[in-house]
Design an enzyme around this catalytic site. Sequence first.
Site, PDB file in Angstrom:
ATOM      1  N   ASP A  51      -1.703 -40.949 112.976  1.00  0.00           N
ATOM      2  CA  ASP A  51      -0.807 -40.064 113.722  1.00  0.00           C
ATOM      3  C   ASP A  51      -0.355 -40.685 115.052  1.00  0.00           C
ATOM      4  OD1 ASP A  51       0.513 -37.842 114.590  1.00  0.00           O
ATOM      5  OD2 ASP A  51      -1.233 -36.527 114.603  1.00  0.00           O
ATOM      6  N   ARG A  70      -2.886 -25.640 115.454  1.00  0.00           N
ATOM      7  CA  ARG A  70      -2.790 -26.962 116.079  1.00  0.00           C
ATOM      8  C   ARG A  70      -1.415 -27.122 116.736  1.00  0.00           C
ATOM      9  NH1 ARG A  70      -3.177 -33.245 114.020  1.00  0.00           N
ATOM     10  NH2 ARG A  70      -4.716 -33.890 115.537  1.00  0.00           N
ATOM     11  N   MET A  97      -2.078 -32.468 106.384  1.00  0.00           N
ATOM     12  CA  MET A  97      -1.629 -31.063 106.405  1.00  0.00           C
ATOM     13  C   MET A  97      -2.619 -30.322 107.284  1.00  0.00           C
ATOM     14  SD  MET A  97      -1.671 -27.847 105.337  1.00  0.00           S
ATOM     15  CE  MET A  97      -0.605 -26.614 104.701  1.00  0.00           C
ATOM     16  N   ASN A  98      -2.198 -30.068 108.526  1.00  0.00           N
ATOM     17  CA  ASN A  98      -3.198 -29.710 109.527  1.00  0.00           C
ATOM     18  C   ASN A  98      -3.226 -28.270 109.999  1.00  0.00           C
ATOM     19  OD1 ASN A  98      -4.879 -31.967 109.965  1.00  0.00           O
ATOM     20  ND2 ASN A  98      -3.134 -33.075 110.807  1.00  0.00           N
ATOM     21  N   GLY A 106      -9.033 -33.415 107.182  1.00  0.00           N
ATOM     22  CA  GLY A 106     -10.178 -33.799 106.355  1.00  0.00           C
ATOM     23  C   GLY A 106     -10.062 -33.108 105.021  1.00  0.00           C
ATOM     24  N   ASP A 110      -8.937 -30.713  96.079  1.00  0.00           N
ATOM     25  CA  ASP A 110      -8.933 -29.988  94.814  1.00  0.00           C
ATOM     26  C   ASP A 110      -8.283 -30.856  93.742  1.00  0.00           C
ATOM     27  OD1 ASP A 110      -5.963 -29.427  94.760  1.00  0.00           O
ATOM     28  OD2 ASP A 110      -6.475 -28.379  96.620  1.00  0.00           O
ATOM     29  N   GLU A 123     -23.173 -56.815 114.242  1.00  0.00           N
ATOM     30  CA  GLU A 123     -22.476 -55.761 113.494  1.00  0.00           C
ATOM     31  C   GLU A 123     -21.387 -56.358 112.612  1.00  0.00           C
ATOM     32  OE1 GLU A 123     -22.820 -51.728 116.237  1.00  0.00           O
ATOM     33  OE2 GLU A 123     -21.322 -53.235 116.793  1.00  0.00           O
TER      34      GLU A 123
HETATM   35  C1  GLA Z   1      -6.171 -34.763 110.827  1.00  0.00           C
HETATM   36  C2  GLA Z   1      -6.799 -35.809 109.934  1.00  0.00           C
HETATM   37  C3  GLA Z   1      -7.334 -36.935 110.763  1.00  0.00           C
HETATM   38  C4  GLA Z   1      -6.225 -37.541 111.593  1.00  0.00           C
HETATM   39  C5  GLA Z   1      -5.561 -36.469 112.432  1.00  0.00           C
HETATM   40  C6  GLA Z   1      -4.321 -36.999 113.107  1.00  0.00           C
HETATM   41  O1  GLA Z   1      -7.124 -34.098 111.573  1.00  0.00           O
HETATM   42  O2  GLA Z   1      -7.777 -35.259 109.127  1.00  0.00           O
HETATM   43  O3  GLA Z   1      -7.933 -37.911 109.949  1.00  0.00           O
HETATM   44  O4  GLA Z   1      -5.292 -38.131 110.724  1.00  0.00           O
HETATM   45  O5  GLA Z   1      -5.183 -35.341 111.659  1.00  0.00           O
HETATM   46  O6  GLA Z   1      -3.689 -36.052 113.866  1.00  0.00           O
END
Ligand code: GLA
Length: 726
Positions: free
Chosen positions: A366, A442, A478-479, A528, A533, A613
């Site tokens: 994003d 959001r 899709m938030n 996330g 589904d 690491e």
């Molecule tokens: C969601 C996604 C994250 C990230 C943010 C970006 O929360 O699940 O992984 O991509 O949006 O805004």
Amino acid sequence: MIVLDKENRVFTLHTQNTTYQMKADRHNILLHTYYGPRISGGDLSYLIQYADRGFSPNPNEVGDERDYSLDTLPQEYSSCGVGDFRIPSIEFEPEDGSRLADLRYADYTLYRGKYALEGLPAFWGGEEWETLVIRMKDTAAKMSVELYYGVLEERDLITRAVRVINQGTETVRLQRCASLCLDFQRDDLDFITFDGCHTMERCPSRAPLRPGIQSVNSLRGTSSHHHNPFVILCERSANEDFGLCYGAMLVYSGNFQAAAERTQLENNRLVLGIDPYNFCFTLAPGEAFTAPEAALVCSPGGFGQMSRQFHRALREHLIRDPYEGRRRPVLMNNWEATYFDFTADKLVDIARGAQGLGIELFVMDDGWFGSRDTDLSGLGDWSVNLSKLPGGLEALVPRIQALGMGFGLWIEPEMVSENSQLYREHPDWALGVPGRPQARGRSQLVLDFSRREVRDYIYEAMRKILDGAGITYIKWDMNRSLSDVWSAALPANRQGEVYHRYVLGVYDILERLRRDYPELLIESCSGGGGRFDAGMLYYTPQIWCSDNTDAVDRLRIQYGTSFCYPVSAMGAHVSVSPNEQNGRVTSMETRGTVAMSGTFGYEMDLGRCTREEREIIKRQTAFFKEHYDLIQKGDYYRLSDPFTAPFTAWEQVSPDRREALVSLVTGPTQAAAPFRRLRLKGLDPNRTYQVNGEGAYPGDVLMEAGWPLPMPWGDHQSTQLYLSAL
Ligand code: GLA
């Protein structure tokens, strides 16, 4: 194998290990007679008990035959308002305002192959499938209902779908149309659902069914973080390895309801489908509605066997993976490394830091478009922010490619920010009722994907990006949950179609992407795992499992997810420690072990890692690539329950049982730790295995006597055992 007994009108569906049967009785009621371990067959309607029960009425035509009641008989697809008072499968309203559905058996069709559903995701395949279509009719309302059954014998999978057709001359309003109804003539079932919230998805919850209806659902417009459209009914004694269980999933990404009812006769009914809330489809004469597909696996051998059957069926007959037969790339994503704060140079720096570590794909998350410097603005304006990325993708992508990595992009096509060019031009493209300011989620609004012109616009914007610049992957996000669901394009009496039309709209764009960019790898995401589904998996072979990247929380999330969904579907990344969601400190080894039982990648600035690491990361990516097929396509065994056990362990076994990988993460550390052994599963008892290249251990010994658990030194330490047959 589908066996028909035409004379007695008995339909028997056999899979490798299970049998499912229904029968049209003398009143043309379609009775469900059996579902369980495979049996030889015959007419199982002798099992059905008839008795007069008070307040269970009798259909008119049976006269005074008081022991014949729709309320007590096991139904294949329950009716409504005509004497069965359990959960209805269907409700519709003709112009007279009545709300009755009395479905009677009419006829059937049987063929080889798998039915498809127009505009909807569905399992697919060829001759290995058989399809049975049973037609039911409500003659008074002139409604016809087709029940579809797909049988995939080898995977013990039975799919179901429903098509309702208005065959009358009046308009009918369809108010409920479940995809699956299943009556169990037994009283000892537990109901398992997969519940949680944003950053803690799909945690199993198990309870005995009690009188009445227990249900989980989503009214969020997506399948949701909170409940998954996958549930299990099982014998009270069922566990990973023993006992009868039934898994039921909906191949759908919108509102759903899974309701289980324990009845007066102590029997149980399960109904699964679109939630009836704000659902109403107007069917003009001749019009039809298709309910999404549901799929069932019955396992006589516990949850493990059920999960493995679902995993294979999903991988081989639902997911359309552009990388099928090839390995999907190990990626790195800049989200947790930069959030919105990046420039082209910073990204190239991060990619440079990942060089030499086995990373194959760089994903820009994003913040790359429009005026997107925070999550308050920019959504909808899908053109590159040139002040952050001078020269656009055309300049950036080759720089990343020159470092030996492919390029992928985050996008959130269904959304719009009020502070965007798109919203200023088309405020009515957002879902919302005029005169009623919408709820924000959001800080953003939802585009009305039920509208063709909105979808076309967004798709064109996506095409411009995808056609330009060597993009091989997108993360489709899709938030927020849907609210204010109302479409300016539909009349008042059709607003009950918007939730479902929205989902069809999402599927439409995803299908166009698959058609126009068959090689594009799509990972879907909804904050996330808010839309994890089978519907989405039909279009996107992997889904970001959770915004929670903490390895220890992920043990639980991935454990719950694994009951239905395969490892190859679970997006999982290594991120920084202390973790950004919960502050937990874990080692790079533990983070890698957990993330590689998913699609595997890194979500941190690898350039900042210590030399040690970096060596670990190199080993992890090499190990993952070497054992890709075993990890992603092997048979999956849960060896412990992270919600109750002091450690979490799981295992992948190759189909020929010559190789296995056991992964284990200990719990909180403890002094004077008890001595423990882990019994492995799924090995060939007659083969001898090396463990991490050493020794010679017979399979039966490893499965019955086990392997000593490492003594924990520090919290959440991980171990991996690679077994190869000698
Ligand atoms: C969601 C996604 C994250 C990230 C943010 C970006 O929360 O699940 O992984 O991509 O949006 O805004």
